[in-house]
Design a protein around this motif. Structure first.
Motif, PDB file in Angstrom:
ATOM      1  N   TYR A 167       1.345  -1.060   0.162  1.00  0.00           N
ATOM      2  CA  TYR A 167      -0.027  -0.162   0.253  1.00  0.00           C
ATOM      3  C   TYR A 167       0.810   1.324   0.462  1.00  0.00           C
ATOM      4  N   ARG A 170       0.544   3.510  -3.224  1.00  0.00           N
ATOM      5  CA  ARG A 170      -0.542   3.933  -2.652  1.00  0.00           C
ATOM      6  C   ARG A 170      -0.401   5.612  -2.314  1.00  0.00           C
ATOM      7  N   GLN A 174      -0.804   9.550  -2.810  1.00  0.00           N
ATOM      8  CA  GLN A 174      -2.276  10.103  -2.393  1.00  0.00           C
ATOM      9  C   GLN A 174      -1.241  11.306  -2.077  1.00  0.00           C
ATOM     10  N   LEU A 177      -0.965  13.411  -4.974  1.00  0.00           N
ATOM     11  CA  LEU A 177      -1.401  14.291  -5.685  1.00  0.00           C
ATOM     12  C   LEU A 177      -1.918  15.619  -4.408  1.00  0.00           C
TER      13      LEU A 177
ATOM     14  N   GLU B  94      -9.801  -3.213   0.881  1.00  0.00           N
ATOM     15  CA  GLU B  94      -9.659  -4.567  -0.169  1.00  0.00           C
ATOM     16  C   GLU B  94     -10.632  -5.083  -0.724  1.00  0.00           C
ATOM     17  N   GLY B 101     -10.767   2.036  -3.323  1.00  0.00           N
ATOM     18  CA  GLY B 101      -9.883   2.764  -4.070  1.00  0.00           C
ATOM     19  C   GLY B 101     -10.444   3.769  -2.916  1.00  0.00           C
ATOM     20  N   ILE B 103     -10.179   4.769   0.272  1.00  0.00           N
ATOM     21  CA  ILE B 103      -9.031   4.603   1.117  1.00  0.00           C
ATOM     22  C   ILE B 103      -7.940   5.115   0.231  1.00  0.00           C
ATOM     23  N   ASP B 104      -7.704   5.567  -1.001  1.00  0.00           N
ATOM     24  CA  ASP B 104      -6.968   6.547  -1.329  1.00  0.00           C
ATOM     25  C   ASP B 104      -7.194   8.386  -1.404  1.00  0.00           C
ATOM     26  N   ASP B 105      -8.691   8.582  -1.262  1.00  0.00           N
ATOM     27  CA  ASP B 105      -9.230  10.380  -0.602  1.00  0.00           C
ATOM     28  C   ASP B 105      -8.369  10.540  -0.389  1.00  0.00           C
TER      29      ASP B 105
END
Ligand code: SF4
Lengths: 312, 143
Positions: A167, A170, A174, A177, B94, B101, B103-105
């Motif tokens: 993770y 990712r 984040q 971003l 997951e 997905g 969770i990536d916000d």
């Protein structure tokens, strides 16, 4: 625009280093700490109460670094300050021409020597990155305007060596971003985990958008190695590595060898934008390691150019 | 909404009944979400994007993923006896089809005024999505 920002934008290899913590001794102490590594380093991190131990504030040290004629990277952690204080320090940094900032969540207070402290964590690392961007957009969080708005090169950290490993990229994305443009990666004594992180970052195109800078730590003693292995949150050292130092005839030489091997491995990974060096005391270790790795001093790199692939 | 009807007095003139109702809902909410998800009543629920794991159980109250201190065995930096809240959140998210997905916000800073209030009420009124006025300013900055 800071020199670090210019170099990262141009895709030039960068060398950053942690300035050892400053307690007493004022500006003279900053100069003494800088002396042995100064020629090799593009920007120095002014740390923010690392491992939850109190030291001179990162803003004060960053100003001291500018006065010393070098470029600072001001760390800001969320552990000790609420959002008002973070906004104030970010604006204070801009006031003094400090543009490179590194946003951290921060080790918990329980890692420090004053574990009775109240932890703050009013916002978290990714939110702090976004907050710096809000200020760049000419607003405080409240919406109140800032004219002219400050400019930053926003960075952050990520730990390729902490679960959940798959993770972590990712999470790095984040942060990109949210506005981060470089990541100083936590010291990682598991080369296979750094490799995995860098490979996924490269495969997903993240290393194109975000400068990834692995950290290399130069230790000197068995005690130092044991401390890092057991006391520093998020750093896991394989028992074989600790044993290597314990069984060595000369612990300092062995520690240096380990740092060299990890640095060579890091430089061989795809998408490495530079290296970040940490040596806990004032010594010539960083200069020695750069020389052994074939990384020329800053001025030479700036005049003749340098690409990391030469070193490996 | 119905509050705009001229026949009703303004909300400020009748504070007691709605306040009591909201408190009652908050209690009901806590009675359900507390035991099931360890809800800490932050009043701005993000359980759907965190694999139904309440991030306010993280000792650092992180809203955007695990810190760098997670131990090699997956346990928490601060509470070694506890599994990292975000590790659980990641694994569960997951397995959650619709919200995978999310969770990536980037979740915005917590509004500390909402602590103890009902997230259900705040969801209906939209109060939980009210962001600091300056928050959007960051989106316009050239990277
Ligand atoms: S290890 Fe996990 S639960 Fe513990 S403080 Fe870090 S993110 Fe929170």
């Amino acid at each position: 625009m800071s020199n670090l920002e210019r170099k990262l934008a141009a895709g030039e290899f960068v060398v950053t280093a942690e300035l050892p913590v400053i307690d007493g001794g004022g500006q003279g102490e900053i100069l003494r700490q800088l002396a042995p590594m100064r020629p090799f380093v593009d920007a120095f991190n002014a740390t923010d109460n690392p491992s939850a131990h109190a030291h001179c504030s990162p803003l004060a040290v960053a100003i001291g670094l500018i006065q010393a004629g070098v470029e600072p990277v001001m760390q800001l952690a969320c552990r000790d300050r609420n959002r008002l204080a973070l906004e104030a320090d970010l604006l204070g940094a801009a006031m003094h021409g400090i543009e490179n900032i590194c946003c951290l969540t921060g080790d918990d207070v329980t890692a420090g020597d004053e574990p009775e402290t109240r932890r703050v964590f009013d916002i978290d690392g990714p939110q702090l990155i976004a907050l710096a961007r809000v200020l760049e957009g000419g607003r405080y969080l409240s919406g109140r305007s800032i004219t002219p708005p400050p400019h930053y090169l926003i960075g952050a950290v990520e730990n390729p060596g902490a679960p959940p490993y798959e993770y972590r990229v990712r999470r790095a994305a984040q942060k990109a971003l949210a506005g981060a443009r470089f990541l100083q990666l936590q010291i990682c004594y598991h080369p296979e985990l750094l490799e995995r992180f860098m490979r996924v970052a490269s495969d997903t195109g993240l290393s194109e958008r975000l400068a990834l800078i692995p950290s290399i730590c130069i230790l000197r003693t068995v005690g130092g190695m044991r401390f890092v292995a057991t006391q520093v949150p998020g750093i896991d050292v394989p028992p074989e590595t600790v044993a290597r130092v314990e069984n060595a005839g000369d612990a300092e030489v062995e520690c240096f060898e380990i740092a060299y091997e990890l640095a060579c491995h890091a430089l061989a990974q795809p998408g490495v934008a530079g290296l970040h060096f940490i040596s806990f005391r004032r010594d010539a270790g960083i200069a020695k390691l750069c020389t052994r790795l074939g990384i020329p001093p800053r001025l030479e790199r700036e005049t003749n150019g340098y690409s990391a692939s030469v070193a490996v | 909404m119905s509050d705009s009807s001229p026949a009703r007095p303004p909300a400020s003139a009748r504070p007691h009944a709605p306040a009591r109702a909201a408190a009652l809902i908050a209690r009901a909410e806590h009675a359900i979400k507390g035991p099931v998800w360890g809800c800490q009543m932050c009043g701005q629920c993000v359980l759907h994007s965190t694999g139904l794991t309440c991030p306010m159980n993280c000792p650092k109250t992180l809203r955007n993923g695990p810190c760098g201190g997670v131990r090699a065995n997956g346990h928490c930096e601060v509470k070694p006896e506890m599994r990292c809240v975000w590790l659980k959140a990641y694994e569960r998210s997951e397995r959650m089809p619709g919200w995978r997905g999310h969770i990536d916000d980037l979740r915005p800073p917590v509004d500390n005024r909402l602590k103890g209030t009902s997230a259900w009420v705040n969801l209906i009124t939209g109060r939980d999505r009210q962001l600091p006025a300056g928050w959007a300013a960051g989106a316009d900055v050239e990277p």
